[in-house]
Design a protein around this motif. Structure first.
Motif, PDB file in Angstrom:
ATOM      1  N   ALA A  85      21.981  -5.536  68.211  1.00  0.00           N
ATOM      2  CA  ALA A  85      21.283  -5.121  69.427  1.00  0.00           C
ATOM      3  C   ALA A  85      22.155  -4.262  70.333  1.00  0.00           C
ATOM      4  O   ALA A  85      21.638  -3.485  71.142  1.00  0.00           O
ATOM      5  CB  ALA A  85      20.808  -6.351  70.195  1.00  0.00           C
ATOM      6  N   ILE A  86      23.478  -4.375  70.211  1.00  0.00           N
ATOM      7  CA  ILE A  86      24.383  -3.591  71.063  1.00  0.00           C
ATOM      8  C   ILE A  86      24.460  -2.140  70.593  1.00  0.00           C
ATOM      9  O   ILE A  86      24.880  -1.250  71.329  1.00  0.00           O
ATOM     10  CB  ILE A  86      25.792  -4.224  71.078  1.00  0.00           C
ATOM     11  CG1 ILE A  86      25.698  -5.707  71.471  1.00  0.00           C
ATOM     12  CG2 ILE A  86      26.716  -3.514  72.061  1.00  0.00           C
ATOM     13  CD1 ILE A  86      27.006  -6.463  71.332  1.00  0.00           C
ATOM     14  N   ARG A  87      24.037  -1.907  69.356  1.00  0.00           N
ATOM     15  CA  ARG A  87      24.048  -0.558  68.776  1.00  0.00           C
ATOM     16  C   ARG A  87      25.463   0.028  68.733  1.00  0.00           C
ATOM     17  O   ARG A  87      25.697   1.183  69.127  1.00  0.00           O
ATOM     18  CB  ARG A  87      23.119   0.396  69.547  1.00  0.00           C
ATOM     19  CG  ARG A  87      21.695  -0.087  69.678  1.00  0.00           C
ATOM     20  CD  ARG A  87      21.031  -0.274  68.342  1.00  0.00           C
ATOM     21  NE  ARG A  87      19.672  -0.810  68.472  1.00  0.00           N
ATOM     22  CZ  ARG A  87      18.929  -1.244  67.464  1.00  0.00           C
ATOM     23  NH1 ARG A  87      19.426  -1.234  66.238  1.00  0.00           N
ATOM     24  NH2 ARG A  87      17.718  -1.698  67.669  1.00  0.00           N
ATOM     25  N   LEU A  88      26.402  -0.781  68.259  1.00  0.00           N
ATOM     26  CA  LEU A  88      27.766  -0.291  68.082  1.00  0.00           C
ATOM     27  C   LEU A  88      27.811   0.713  66.937  1.00  0.00           C
ATOM     28  O   LEU A  88      26.951   0.697  66.053  1.00  0.00           O
ATOM     29  CB  LEU A  88      28.703  -1.459  67.761  1.00  0.00           C
ATOM     30  CG  LEU A  88      28.839  -2.557  68.813  1.00  0.00           C
ATOM     31  CD1 LEU A  88      29.644  -3.720  68.245  1.00  0.00           C
ATOM     32  CD2 LEU A  88      29.504  -2.022  70.077  1.00  0.00           C
ATOM     33  N   GLU A  89      28.822   1.562  66.957  1.00  0.00           N
ATOM     34  CA  GLU A  89      29.066   2.406  65.796  1.00  0.00           C
ATOM     35  C   GLU A  89      29.416   1.519  64.610  1.00  0.00           C
ATOM     36  O   GLU A  89      29.906   0.404  64.773  1.00  0.00           O
ATOM     37  CB  GLU A  89      30.224   3.373  66.078  1.00  0.00           C
ATOM     38  CG  GLU A  89      29.942   4.372  67.182  1.00  0.00           C
ATOM     39  CD  GLU A  89      31.142   5.276  67.442  1.00  0.00           C
ATOM     40  OE1 GLU A  89      32.145   5.177  66.693  1.00  0.00           O
ATOM     41  OE2 GLU A  89      31.079   6.070  68.393  1.00  0.00           O
ATOM     42  N   ARG A  90      29.160   2.012  63.379  1.00  0.00           N
ATOM     43  CA  ARG A  90      29.336   1.183  62.194  1.00  0.00           C
ATOM     44  C   ARG A  90      30.736   0.578  62.129  1.00  0.00           C
ATOM     45  O   ARG A  90      30.896  -0.627  61.868  1.00  0.00           O
ATOM     46  CB  ARG A  90      29.066   1.996  60.930  1.00  0.00           C
ATOM     47  CG  ARG A  90      29.160   1.158  59.642  1.00  0.00           C
ATOM     48  CD  ARG A  90      28.740   1.969  58.426  1.00  0.00           C
ATOM     49  NE  ARG A  90      28.786   1.150  57.216  1.00  0.00           N
ATOM     50  CZ  ARG A  90      29.862   0.982  56.459  1.00  0.00           C
ATOM     51  NH1 ARG A  90      31.008   1.588  56.799  1.00  0.00           N
ATOM     52  NH2 ARG A  90      29.827   0.221  55.374  1.00  0.00           N
ATOM     53  N   ALA A  91      31.772   1.394  62.374  1.00  0.00           N
ATOM     54  CA  ALA A  91      33.143   0.886  62.297  1.00  0.00           C
ATOM     55  C   ALA A  91      33.410  -0.164  63.369  1.00  0.00           C
ATOM     56  O   ALA A  91      34.091  -1.169  63.126  1.00  0.00           O
ATOM     57  CB  ALA A  91      34.135   2.041  62.436  1.00  0.00           C
ATOM     58  N   GLN A  92      32.883   0.036  64.574  1.00  0.00           N
ATOM     59  CA  GLN A  92      33.047  -0.939  65.646  1.00  0.00           C
ATOM     60  C   GLN A  92      32.307  -2.237  65.329  1.00  0.00           C
ATOM     61  O   GLN A  92      32.811  -3.331  65.609  1.00  0.00           O
ATOM     62  CB  GLN A  92      32.531  -0.363  66.964  1.00  0.00           C
ATOM     63  CG  GLN A  92      33.358   0.789  67.504  1.00  0.00           C
ATOM     64  CD  GLN A  92      32.761   1.372  68.773  1.00  0.00           C
ATOM     65  OE1 GLN A  92      31.547   1.477  68.907  1.00  0.00           O
ATOM     66  NE2 GLN A  92      33.616   1.737  69.712  1.00  0.00           N
ATOM     67  N   PHE A  93      31.128  -2.104  64.738  1.00  0.00           N
ATOM     68  CA  PHE A  93      30.369  -3.287  64.325  1.00  0.00           C
ATOM     69  C   PHE A  93      31.162  -4.086  63.295  1.00  0.00           C
ATOM     70  O   PHE A  93      31.268  -5.316  63.398  1.00  0.00           O
ATOM     71  CB  PHE A  93      29.021  -2.861  63.739  1.00  0.00           C
ATOM     72  CG  PHE A  93      28.247  -3.982  63.097  1.00  0.00           C
ATOM     73  CD1 PHE A  93      27.429  -4.796  63.856  1.00  0.00           C
ATOM     74  CD2 PHE A  93      28.351  -4.224  61.741  1.00  0.00           C
ATOM     75  CE1 PHE A  93      26.719  -5.838  63.278  1.00  0.00           C
ATOM     76  CE2 PHE A  93      27.649  -5.269  61.144  1.00  0.00           C
ATOM     77  CZ  PHE A  93      26.828  -6.074  61.915  1.00  0.00           C
ATOM     78  N   ILE A  94      31.725  -3.408  62.297  1.00  0.00           N
ATOM     79  CA  ILE A  94      32.427  -4.098  61.212  1.00  0.00           C
ATOM     80  C   ILE A  94      33.663  -4.826  61.725  1.00  0.00           C
ATOM     81  O   ILE A  94      33.907  -5.983  61.360  1.00  0.00           O
ATOM     82  CB  ILE A  94      32.783  -3.103  60.089  1.00  0.00           C
ATOM     83  CG1 ILE A  94      31.498  -2.635  59.379  1.00  0.00           C
ATOM     84  CG2 ILE A  94      33.725  -3.751  59.076  1.00  0.00           C
ATOM     85  CD1 ILE A  94      31.726  -1.574  58.326  1.00  0.00           C
ATOM     86  N   ILE A  95      34.465  -4.188  62.578  1.00  0.00           N
ATOM     87  CA  ILE A  95      35.663  -4.862  63.082  1.00  0.00           C
ATOM     88  C   ILE A  95      35.283  -6.055  63.967  1.00  0.00           C
ATOM     89  O   ILE A  95      35.902  -7.124  63.902  1.00  0.00           O
ATOM     90  CB  ILE A  95      36.597  -3.896  63.855  1.00  0.00           C
ATOM     91  CG1 ILE A  95      37.854  -4.617  64.360  1.00  0.00           C
ATOM     92  CG2 ILE A  95      35.890  -3.240  65.013  1.00  0.00           C
ATOM     93  CD1 ILE A  95      38.733  -5.177  63.292  1.00  0.00           C
ATOM     94  N   THR A  96      34.231  -5.923  64.765  1.00  0.00           N
ATOM     95  CA  THR A  96      33.819  -7.013  65.654  1.00  0.00           C
ATOM     96  C   THR A  96      33.304  -8.206  64.866  1.00  0.00           C
ATOM     97  O   THR A  96      33.695  -9.350  65.120  1.00  0.00           O
ATOM     98  CB  THR A  96      32.739  -6.524  66.639  1.00  0.00           C
ATOM     99  OG1 THR A  96      33.221  -5.388  67.359  1.00  0.00           O
ATOM    100  CG2 THR A  96      32.391  -7.616  67.641  1.00  0.00           C
ATOM    101  N   ILE A  97      32.434  -7.967  63.892  1.00  0.00           N
ATOM    102  CA  ILE A  97      31.887  -9.069  63.106  1.00  0.00           C
ATOM    103  C   ILE A  97      32.956  -9.670  62.195  1.00  0.00           C
ATOM    104  O   ILE A  97      32.964 -10.878  61.945  1.00  0.00           O
ATOM    105  CB  ILE A  97      30.645  -8.621  62.295  1.00  0.00           C
ATOM    106  CG1 ILE A  97      29.841  -9.833  61.817  1.00  0.00           C
ATOM    107  CG2 ILE A  97      31.032  -7.747  61.112  1.00  0.00           C
ATOM    108  CD1 ILE A  97      29.157 -10.601  62.905  1.00  0.00           C
TER     109      ILE A  97
END
Length: 244
Positions: free
Chosen positions: A155-167
């Motif tokens: 839902a935050i619509r992070l960039e793919r790389a930002q999503f991957i590091i966060t998760i």
């Protein structure tokens, strides 16, 4: 014990992870729960969860989102995973199976009902701690935080790389608490530890296939296939919990 079923479960999870960058437990854990029960599923997924997220976290370390989002989410997730691990040890099998089933149903329902839901980053930072605790409890008790963690971060619509590091950091923080607790509580036995290590092979081997499929099948069609599969699995788990 039918090892073939475990291999298939992890291969399907690897396909999903290769296609989307996350979500391997969404497939692997319900399949294993269906045949072997939630404690087995959570224990056998624990080492692949730890190893793959160490690797992903290191590979994407340059893409950390600025602000407190990731740290709050990860620390809260670790606390929740500890609580959930004790629930896994103490709750009856039927309750754990039902927890997995309802978690999957919640994920499918939310994805179907609110595919375009968005959340501003400043609001997400305030929600990171409670969402992290809730996701961690689900991860610890049922091996499946996706209804909370993936829905929240998507839902935050992070960039793919930002999503991957966060998760990845979120899952890693939970695994660092969960793995030793599962061993102390007698859930991660020696046999399950060996199976968990071996499960890395089909999981990682199937990831390139998922990436290949993602390039050749529309995102909407791929999503639909996964959601239908999860719906069938969740209904089967509910039947199992209710009627044995």
């Amino acid at each position: 014990m039918d090892i073939t079923l475990v291999i298939i479960a992890f291969a399907l999870g690897g396909i999903l992870k290769g296609a989307t960058g996350a979500g391997a437990p969404v497939i692997a854990v319900p399949v294993m729960t269906l045949f072997f029960g939630a404690p087995f599923a959570v224990a056998v997924f624990s080492i692949p969860n730890l190893v793959t997220n160490i690797w992903q976290g290191w590979a994407y370390r340059a893409h950390v989102v600025k602000g407190p989002l990731m740290l709050r989410f990860a620390v809260a997730g670790a606390l929740g995973a500890g609580l959930g691990s004790f629930m896994l040890a103490w709750l009856p099998t039927e309750a754990l199976t039902l927890t997995v089933a309802l978690s999957v149903l919640a994920y499918v329902g939310f994805r179907a009902a609110r595919p375009g839901w968005t959340l501003a980053l400043h609001r997400a930072e305030k929600l990171a701690a409670p969402m992290g605790v809730l996701g961690g409890i689900l991860q610890g008790a049922a091996g499946l935080s996706a209804p909370v963690s993936l829905s929240f971060l998507n839902a935050i619509r992070l960039e793919r790389a930002q999503f991957i590091i966060t998760i990845s950091v979120f899952f890693l923080a939970m695994a660092l608490v969960q793995v030793p607790l599962l061993a102390v509580l007698g859930i991660l036995t020696a046999e399950r530890f060996v199976l968990s290590c071996l499960a890395l092979v089909p999981l990682m081997a199937a990831m390139p296939l998922g990436a290949w499929l993602a390039r050749r099948i529309s995102a909407r069609m791929f999503d639909l296939v996964i959601l239908v599969l999860l719906l069938i699995l969740s209904l089967r788990l509910i039947w199992q919990a209710a009627f044995g």
